[in-house]
Scaffold this active site. Structure first.
Site, short mmCIF file in Angstrom:
data_model
loop_
_atom_site.label_atom_id
_atom_site.label_comp_id
_atom_site.label_asym_id
_atom_site.label_seq_id
_atom_site.Cartn_x
_atom_site.Cartn_y
_atom_site.Cartn_z
N SER A 1 1.75 -26.99 35.38
CA SER A 1 0.91 -27.93 34.64
C SER A 1 1.00 -29.30 35.31
O SER A 1 2.01 -29.62 35.96
CB SER A 1 1.40 -28.05 33.19
OG SER A 1 0.75 -29.11 32.51
N TYR B 1 8.50 -28.92 27.35
CA TYR B 1 7.38 -28.35 28.09
C TYR B 1 7.31 -28.93 29.49
O TYR B 1 7.17 -28.19 30.48
CB TYR B 1 6.08 -28.64 27.33
CG TYR B 1 4.86 -27.96 27.91
CD1 TYR B 1 4.63 -26.61 27.69
CD2 TYR B 1 3.95 -28.67 28.68
CE1 TYR B 1 3.50 -25.98 28.21
CE2 TYR B 1 2.82 -28.05 29.21
CZ TYR B 1 2.61 -26.70 28.97
OH TYR B 1 1.49 -26.08 29.50
#
Length: 249
Positions: A142, A155
């Site tokens: 990401s 995350y």
């Protein structure tokens, strides 16, 4: 002949928006697709959709937070297809919570699925790919590996770890004919694209918000059977957002 005819591709987290599109795309290109997600998340429906479009797919349920289920997952693939040519490590989730309140259990749950799960799936896939003479692994990280919003610590850390894991695996597995690459998506809209506002598109240098197809095309590039010279790469697919300087008025 379709480019992936006779090849076996595993997509983890296949029930999500991006994972679903990846599974469908490889099915349309002739691959035997191993659709992997947790039980009850819609994996069987994805298999039916791929079959209805003329493709071949098999659903193998697994919780990637449980190492024993990962080992069993790959044993099931051995029994069903006897080979694995491509692994797409797409599974992942986040817990958006203040770092002052995030529990150890919550931290571990994110890291165990996102980072440890990616490593263990890659390890099991690499064992099989080595025996076959090579293969392709693509990890989905990401842009949050490089930039953050508040309350995204677990995350972000997991995705940063995936990016680093990618180049380490590429070096270790290169002699076995296995390429390992990474895709870092930015804003990829998996819901109602038409509901997006003009400002949502305008903040991207590309002029639009991303779509799952943008990730599919990047993945197809990395997994091309002719592409054995690109490995250890992290490709950012974000419409240029992480290269944009932003000044507060």
């Amino acid at each position: 002949m379709k480019p992936y005819q006779g090849k076996t591709v595993m997509v983890t987290g296949a029930a999500g928006g991006i994972g679903r599109r990846l599974a469908a795309a490889y099915g349309a290109e002739g691959a035997q697709v191993v659709v992997t997600d947790r039980e009850g998340y819609g994996g069987d429906e994805i298999v039916k959709d791929i079959a209805a479009a003329g493709g071949s797919a098999y659903f193998a349920a697994a919780d990637l937070g449980r190492p024993e289920e990962i080992v069993q997952l790959f044993a099931n693939v051995d029994q069903t297809y006897g080979a694995l040519d491509i692994l797409i490590n797409n599974a992942g989730f986040g817990i958006w919570k203040s770092p002052l309140e995030l529990s150890v259990e919550e931290w571990d749950s994110v890291m165990n699925v996102n980072l440890r799960g990616t490593f263990l799936c890659s390890r099991e896939a690499a064992k099989r790919m080595k025996a076959q003479g090579g293969g392709r692994i693509v990890n989905v990280a990401s842009t949050r590996a490089a930039m953050s919003e508040p309350s995204s610590e677990a995350y972000a850390a997991s995705k940063g770890g995936i990016a680093s894991l990618t180049h380490a695996l590429a070096v270790s597995l290169g002699p076995d004919g296995i390429t390992v690459n990474c895709i870092s998506p930015g804003w990829i809209e998996t819901g109602d694209y038409d509901a997006l506002r003009p400002i949502d598109h305008m903040q991207h240098p590309s002029g639009r918000v991303g779509k799952p197809g943008d990730i599919v095309r990047a993945c197809m590039y990395f997994t091309s059977l002719d592409n054995d010279f690109v490995t250890g790469t992290n490709l950012t697919v974000d419409g240029g957002m992480t290269r944009k300087m932003i000044y507060e008025p």
